[in-house]
Design a protein around this motif. Structure first.
Motif, PDB file in Angstrom:
ATOM      1  N   UNK A  69       0.838  -1.204   0.000  1.00 10.89           N
ATOM      2  CA  UNK A  69       0.000   0.000   0.000  1.00 10.89           C
ATOM      3  C   UNK A  69       0.872   1.253   0.000  1.00 10.89           C
ATOM      4  N   UNK A  70       1.956   1.224   0.769  1.00 11.30           N
ATOM      5  CA  UNK A  70       2.879   2.357   0.787  1.00 11.30           C
ATOM      6  C   UNK A  70       3.597   2.497  -0.557  1.00 11.30           C
ATOM      7  N   UNK A  71       4.055   1.380  -1.091  1.00  7.03           N
ATOM      8  CA  UNK A  71       4.823   1.442  -2.344  1.00  7.03           C
ATOM      9  C   UNK A  71       3.999   2.044  -3.475  1.00  7.03           C
ATOM     10  N   UNK A  72       2.723   1.753  -3.538  1.00  2.00           N
ATOM     11  CA  UNK A  72       1.867   2.305  -4.591  1.00  2.00           C
ATOM     12  C   UNK A  72       1.834   3.828  -4.529  1.00  2.00           C
ATOM     13  N   UNK A  73       1.691   4.363  -3.311  1.00  2.00           N
ATOM     14  CA  UNK A  73       1.653   5.827  -3.152  1.00  2.00           C
ATOM     15  C   UNK A  73       3.012   6.437  -3.489  1.00  2.00           C
ATOM     16  N   UNK A  74       4.080   5.784  -3.063  1.00  2.00           N
ATOM     17  CA  UNK A  74       5.428   6.291  -3.319  1.00  2.00           C
ATOM     18  C   UNK A  74       5.721   6.309  -4.823  1.00  2.00           C
ATOM     19  N   UNK A  75       5.335   5.236  -5.506  1.00  2.00           N
ATOM     20  CA  UNK A  75       5.556   5.149  -6.955  1.00  2.00           C
ATOM     21  C   UNK A  75       4.727   6.204  -7.684  1.00  2.00           C
ATOM     22  N   UNK A  76       3.511   6.453  -7.210  1.00  2.00           N
ATOM     23  CA  UNK A  76       2.660   7.450  -7.877  1.00  2.00           C
ATOM     24  C   UNK A  76       3.298   8.835  -7.824  1.00  2.00           C
ATOM     25  N   UNK A  77       3.954   9.161  -6.714  1.00  2.00           N
ATOM     26  CA  UNK A  77       4.664  10.436  -6.633  1.00  2.00           C
ATOM     27  C   UNK A  77       5.869  10.452  -7.581  1.00  2.00           C
ATOM     28  N   UNK A  78       6.599   9.338  -7.643  1.00  2.00           N
ATOM     29  CA  UNK A  78       7.790   9.274  -8.491  1.00  2.00           C
ATOM     30  C   UNK A  78       7.431   9.357  -9.979  1.00  2.00           C
ATOM     31  N   UNK A  79       6.338   8.727 -10.352  1.00  2.00           N
ATOM     32  CA  UNK A  79       5.942   8.670 -11.763  1.00  2.00           C
ATOM     33  C   UNK A  79       5.196   9.931 -12.219  1.00  2.00           C
ATOM     34  N   UNK A  80       4.515  10.578 -11.284  1.00  2.56           N
ATOM     35  CA  UNK A  80       3.707  11.752 -11.643  1.00  2.56           C
ATOM     36  C   UNK A  80       4.264  12.981 -10.931  1.00  2.56           C
ATOM     37  N   UNK A  81       5.305  13.561 -11.505  1.00  3.87           N
ATOM     38  CA  UNK A  81       5.954  14.702 -10.865  1.00  3.87           C
ATOM     39  C   UNK A  81       5.039  15.925 -10.820  1.00  3.87           C
ATOM     40  N   UNK A  82       4.151  16.046 -11.792  1.00  2.00           N
ATOM     41  CA  UNK A  82       3.215  17.185 -11.784  1.00  2.00           C
ATOM     42  C   UNK A  82       2.328  17.119 -10.540  1.00  2.00           C
ATOM     43  N   UNK A  83       1.806  15.919 -10.224  1.00  2.00           N
ATOM     44  CA  UNK A  83       0.991  15.752  -9.028  1.00  2.00           C
ATOM     45  C   UNK A  83       1.829  15.999  -7.774  1.00  2.00           C
ATOM     46  N   UNK A  84       3.052  15.452  -7.758  1.00  2.00           N
ATOM     47  CA  UNK A  84       3.934  15.624  -6.605  1.00  2.00           C
ATOM     48  C   UNK A  84       4.205  17.096  -6.348  1.00  2.00           C
ATOM     49  N   UNK A  85       4.488  17.853  -7.400  1.00  2.00           N
ATOM     50  CA  UNK A  85       4.759  19.282  -7.242  1.00  2.00           C
ATOM     51  C   UNK A  85       3.523  20.042  -6.798  1.00  2.00           C
ATOM     52  N   UNK A  86       2.363  19.673  -7.349  1.00  2.00           N
ATOM     53  CA  UNK A  86       1.114  20.361  -6.979  1.00  2.00           C
ATOM     54  C   UNK A  86       0.798  20.145  -5.501  1.00  2.00           C
ATOM     55  N   UNK A  87       0.891  18.889  -5.035  1.00  2.00           N
ATOM     56  CA  UNK A  87       0.570  18.589  -3.643  1.00  2.00           C
ATOM     57  C   UNK A  87       1.595  19.196  -2.690  1.00  2.00           C
ATOM     58  N   UNK A  88       2.862  19.191  -3.071  1.00  2.00           N
ATOM     59  CA  UNK A  88       3.882  19.749  -2.184  1.00  2.00           C
ATOM     60  C   UNK A  88       3.766  21.269  -2.084  1.00  2.00           C
ATOM     61  N   UNK A  89       3.379  21.922  -3.177  1.00  2.00           N
ATOM     62  CA  UNK A  89       3.152  23.382  -3.112  1.00  2.00           C
ATOM     63  C   UNK A  89       1.987  23.707  -2.183  1.00  2.00           C
ATOM     64  N   UNK A  90       0.918  22.911  -2.282  1.00  2.00           N
ATOM     65  CA  UNK A  90      -0.236  23.133  -1.411  1.00  2.00           C
ATOM     66  C   UNK A  90       0.120  22.836   0.042  1.00  2.00           C
ATOM     67  N   UNK A  91       0.957  21.831   0.257  1.00  2.00           N
ATOM     68  CA  UNK A  91       1.389  21.481   1.614  1.00  2.00           C
ATOM     69  C   UNK A  91       2.113  22.650   2.265  1.00  2.00           C
TER      70      UNK A  91
END
Length: 363
Positions: A318-340
């Protein structure tokens, strides 16, 4: 208002390394002292002065090899002085002696976790007696407040909560984002090396992540009082064939640099996490964050708004799926981290923590 804060007996304030409770005490006191007088009494250790004056904050340090001698020295040092309010951090067992010395002064307990109101540290009966002696009990999250009310209904009317904060100037994003073509993918963890922090789950998740991202590696910051457990973790990392760096205790001044060294932060807590200050620090540092959906963590991380939560947090997959989604989708990772970062600046500053705490003490 003249506030006295009594720190636990283990680490000086401010702490040299680690010491999240002592760090919180110091940061809160600095903010309160802009309008009020604050005295902190904490553990003395060699190379620390017996007394420090920092603006309107006075820190007095006393020796004590254990709780009993430390508390005795604390009482001797403060006896006969006047304070408008006394705050005891994370040590409900101190209330009885302090109340005897200051029978007419309001006393609060600021709890940072359930550790010192639960076995093996204490019995539920003794915890109830200790909590009942205080005039106010403050938890560091709504989750901890609810836990206290549920387990100690007789003192529910005394319980409040105040979220902790972070220095948003110290913890900030790195100036240059690593490009999506970068081959490295560094996973970070920070916290004590103890079973309930879930490091084995994270290691196994990292092994799964490496099947999709072979360059993934893990960096761990934090110490342990049990060398045997660290040895177990190192052996587990070797058996899983994953690259793990153990950074050991990292100083408070070194933590911002640690957060900026990674691509993602993971908090796989397996037990009740009352607040999870490391998540706030990581989010302020611009890191995409994945964490267990337990305790007070969902009060900080809002799933798919400013981070990702794992409901089945016992599962490495379950953790690996979320971690991979951040690694594969940098646009999502950047969007969520900016909001954070925006959410932390708005809701989790030390100034906000101090303001809410003072409001409770004055009213």
């Amino acid at each position: 208002m003249h506030l006295l804060i009594i720190a636990p007996e283990q680490i000086p304030v401010p702490p040299p390394v680690g010491g999240s409770v002592e760090h919180c005490i110091y940061q809160i006191a600095r903010q309160i002292s802009s309008k009020h007088k604050v005295t902190i009494i904490s553990r003395w250790r060699p190379n620390y002065p017996k007394k420090s004056v920092l603006g309107h904050v006075t820190i007095i340090r006393v020796p004590g090899k254990n709780k009993k001698t430390y508390l005795s020295n604390v009482i001797k040092k403060i006896q006969g002085k006047h304070y408008d309010h006394i705050q005891i951090d994370n040590r409900p067992t101190f209330v009885h002696a302090v109340k005897n010395a200051f029978p007419s002064t309001r006393i609060s307990i600021f709890l940072h976790s359930t550790t010192f109101i639960s076995p093996p540290m204490t019995s539920k009966k003794q915890a109830r007696i200790d909590l009942a002696r205080a005039d106010l009990i403050v938890g560091n999250s709504l989750s901890l407040q609810n836990h206290l009310k549920r387990n100690f209904p007789s003192i529910a009317h005394k319980v409040r909560y105040v979220h902790l904060g972070v220095d948003i100037h110290q913890f900030r994003p790195k100036s240059v984002k690593r490009s999506s073509s970068s081959r490295r993918f560094v996973i970070l963890f920070a916290g004590r090396l103890i079973p309930r922090k879930g490091i084995p789950v994270l290691m196994r998740a990292t092994q799964l992540v490496r099947k999709a991202i072979p360059s993934a590696s893990l960096k761990i910051a934090g110490g342990t009082g049990k060398p045997g457990y660290k040895a177990y973790l190192k052996k587990l990392a070797a058996s899983l064939r994953i690259p793990v760096t153990f950074s050991g205790y990292v100083s408070r001044s070194g933590m911002p640099r640690f957060y900026r060294s990674g691509d993602i932060f993971v908090c796989p807590s397996q037990g009740h996490e009352a607040f999870g200050l490391v998540n706030v620090e990581a989010m302020a540092s611009g890191l995409p964050t994945v964490a267990s959906r337990n305790g007070g963590i969902p009060e900080i991380i809002k799933h798919q708004r400013n981070g990702l939560l794992v409901t089945n947090y016992r599962s490495p997959k379950a953790f690996s799926k979320k971690m991979i989604s951040f690694a594969k989708n940098r646009a999502m990772a950047n969007r969520l981290s900016r909001q954070a970062r925006k959410d932390v600046m708005r809701k989790f500053s030390w100034r906000a923590t101090a303001r809410k705490l003072v409001s409770l003490y004055q009213h």
